[in-house]
Scaffold this motif. Structure first.
Motif: not given
Length: 109
Positions: A27-28, A31-32, A34-35, A64
């Motif tokens: 998940e991390e 998230r990275q 996406t950012i 995604r």
């Protein structure tokens, strides 16, 4: 920038496989990803930062909804040739002995 270029070349040539290759995305990491993508970072740079292949980064972005899926090539329908479809580059006459041959002017082999 030069180190990233060398690292990218090594990844693409298979000289150094990505450390996280074949592992599930955490998940991390997602998230990275996406950012980084939303901040304008390119796929190659993201792959280096996350130590993944460019293909896996692309697939995650596609999954995604950030990128659209590449379309499959269309199948072409083969058209039946008629006498009017002479391919002879010399005469264009459909009664020619070369009618319907692709390269009549190429000579004999």
């Amino acid at each position: 920038m030069k180190n990233h270029r060398k690292e990218l070349i090594a990844l693409r040539n298979g000289e150094r496989p990505p450390q996280r290759s074949g592992e599930y995305w955490t998940e991390e990491e997602v998230r990275q990803l996406t950012i980084m993508f939303e901040s304008g970072m390119g796929i190659s740079e993201i792959a280096i930062q996350l130590d993944r292949s460019e293909i896996s980064v692309y697939q995650q972005l596609e999954k995604r909804g950030f990128l659209s899926a590449q379309s499959k090539p269309r199948n072409r329908i083969k058209k039946e040739r008629t006498m009017a479809d002479c391919l002879c580059p010399f005469c264009g006459n459909n009664t020619c002995k070369n009618c319907g041959k692709d390269c009549s002017h190429a000579g004999n082999v």
